[in-house]
Design an enzyme around this catalytic site. Structure first.
Site, mmCIF file in Angstrom:
data_model
loop_
_atom_site.group_PDB
_atom_site.id
_atom_site.type_symbol
_atom_site.label_atom_id
_atom_site.label_comp_id
_atom_site.label_asym_id
_atom_site.label_seq_id
_atom_site.Cartn_x
_atom_site.Cartn_y
_atom_site.Cartn_z
ATOM 1 C CE LYS A 1 -1.672 1.561 4.003
ATOM 2 N NZ LYS A 1 -1.380 2.991 4.246
ATOM 3 C CG ASN A 2 2.283 2.538 3.508
ATOM 4 O OD1 ASN A 2 1.116 2.819 3.223
ATOM 5 N ND2 ASN A 2 2.661 2.274 4.739
ATOM 6 C CB CYS B 1 -3.796 6.253 10.466
ATOM 7 S SG CYS B 1 -4.132 4.788 9.500
ATOM 8 N NE ARG C 1 0.241 10.681 9.965
ATOM 9 C CZ ARG C 1 -0.298 9.649 9.287
ATOM 10 N NH1 ARG C 1 -1.476 9.212 9.665
ATOM 11 N NH2 ARG C 1 0.295 9.119 8.238
ATOM 12 C CG ASP D 1 3.115 1.476 9.531
ATOM 13 O OD1 ASP D 1 3.268 1.599 8.302
ATOM 14 O OD2 ASP D 1 2.855 2.436 10.286
ATOM 15 N NE ARG E 1 -7.529 4.522 5.326
ATOM 16 C CZ ARG E 1 -6.687 5.179 6.119
ATOM 17 N NH1 ARG E 1 -6.927 5.264 7.423
ATOM 18 N NH2 ARG E 1 -5.615 5.756 5.623
#
Ligand code: EPZ
Length: 416
Positions: free
Chosen positions: A22-23, A116, A121, A304, A396
């Site tokens: 995903k990242n 998230c 952030r 993570d 997600r």
């Protein structure tokens, strides 16, 4: 509202395939806007965040098509239309559209990003870098507004090796006039994959994976075909899920060299892990030792994985500690684990976990991607039934988690 219901107590046995990261794919989708030619991405995971990113690029005129892991993107006709905050605020990486659209359109107005809820952030590193590259950047009515006739290469030192800021700079600078240097750059495998993609389009980026990245501006980028690297966090998630159930599972497609710190820590806890031709194999472990975890930037223990290893430490024989150095509030999953009987005390950026004999099923809520995964993992080993709501958060970042776990023996179902 959809929920996931888990009946605890079965061992996981068999093999699970890992999807594309995903990242890695999210910044690559943004970088695909740098050319009007068609881009073809393979090994693309079917995630909510990928669908959100596709929706965002379609808002500005790109055409996208995702079919069984193949994603086609063509951004030949872009228009600076209003990007809906309903989409931009769903993910963090909407901010990468700034780096991609400035070289194409010279102007971008973007609702501030979401993602998230794991602490503050900030985006100051992104804004400072875009300014150094010659953009005029303002925050107006909750939007990031950036303008630049042409971006110029710059020497940028990041006070913190931000992954997102490093990627945004790489994307913005590859069509700039002159050379850009990023010092104290992030070194994650996803950075290397983004550089490989941009270079396959005709870009010229050196040093990705080290703390100094050099981007030599080129005049034009062309279409390309790129295969996204495997998702190291998804792989780590299924490693922990297997270990906590005393299971025996091969995690197909996992790249051991992307998981060195995770493998080392799990082995310290007593988890049996072998590297195989297919990836990684976790074999039965019936007792876990406590750990001292400090999250760090790559190649250290990834933040993570911090929520994900917590349920396993909740069952270790002794006291573990976690120090979260990357985010200032990444313990929202602890409430659900505590409701299931875990003994966890949370400080400002730390947690102390005292091992208990067992967990008990409960009704819990997924607060973010990795926190939701942690609750599923706890449910696999808890006595009785665990019902997890707000599973959009899990979807997600994980493709068909319930189906994958069912395929190796878990009693798990999606309802709603
Ligand atoms: C990426 O987020 C990942 N997201 C996150 O994964 C991951 O947790 C994080 O990197 C750290 O590894 C994606 O790749 C889509 P950062 P990002 O910029 O880019 C501060 C998941 O579960 N910071 O490296 O936002 C920031 O506040 C998600 O897959 C600034 O201060 O991470 C944070 O404390 C969750 N100013 C720290 O740096 C800035 O301008 C790390 O942020 C930018 C960041």
């Amino acid at each position: 509202m959809d929920t996931i219901v888990v009946q605890g107590g079965t061992r996981l046995v068999g093999s699970i395939g890992v999807e594309g990261a995903k990242n890695a794919v999210l910044p690559i989708i943004a970088a695909s806007l740098l050319t009007g030619d068609e881009v073809k991405l393979t090994n693309v995971p079917a995630l909510e965040d990928v669908r959100t990113m596709m929706g965002l690029v379609e808002c500005i005129g790109a055409k996208t098509r995702l079919d069984r892991g193949l994603l086609y993107i063509k951004a030949d006709q872009l228009s600076p239309s209003e990007i809906p905050s309903s989409l931009a605020t769903k993910i963090r990486y909407s901010i990468h559209l700034t780096g991609a659209l400035l070289p194409r359109l010279g102007k971008v107005r973007l609702p501030l990003p979401g993602g998230c809820v794991i602490g503050n952030r900030r985006i100051d590193l992104h804004l400072r870098a875009l300014t150094l590259l010659g953009a005029r950047v303002r925050i107006m009515k909750g939007c990031l507004v950036a303008e630049a006739k042409k971006l110029n290469g710059a020497d940028i030192h990041l006070r913190f090796p931000s992954i997102g800021a490093t990627e945004n700079i790489m994307i913005a600078a590859c069509l700039a006039h002159g050379t850009t240097t990023i010092r104290n750059a992030a070194k994650e495998p996803e950075i290397v994959d983004l550089a490989k993609f941009i270079n396959s389009m005709g870009g010229h980026i050196d040093g990705a994976g080290s703390d100094t990245i050099t981007i030599y501006g080129v005049d034009k980028l062309v279409g390309s075909c790129h295969t996204v690297i495997p998702d190291r966090i998804e792989a780590g998630t299924y490693m922990v899920a297997t270990a906590i159930t005393n299971g025996d599972v091969i995690i197909r497609g996992a790249r051991p060299n992307h998981l060195d710190s995770v493998i080392e820590k799990l082995r310290c806890a007593g988890v049996m892990i072998n590297k195989t031709e297919e990836g990684l194999r976790v074999t039965p472990t019936d007792e876990f030792r406590p750990l001292k975890i400090v999250t760090e930037v790559y190649p250290g223990f990834p933040t993570d994985m911090q929520p994900i290893i917590t349920p396993l430490l909740s069952l270790a024989r002794g006291q573990s500690t976690i120090k979260e150095t990357i985010f200032d509030s990444r313990f929202t999953h602890v409430a659900g684990l505590t409701a299931m009987g875990a003994d966890i005390r949370v400080g400002r950026r730390s947690a102390t976990i005292t091992g208990v004999c067992g967990l008990t099923g409960a009704e819990v809520v997924a607060t973010d991607i990795r926190g939701g995964a942690a609750l599923v993992i706890a449910g696999l080993v808890a006595t009785g039934q665990t019902t997890i709501s707000n599973i959009y958060e899990i979807d997600r970042g994980y493709e068909r988690m319930d189906a994958k776990l069912t395929s190796v023996g878990a009693r798990i179902a999606r309802t709603g």
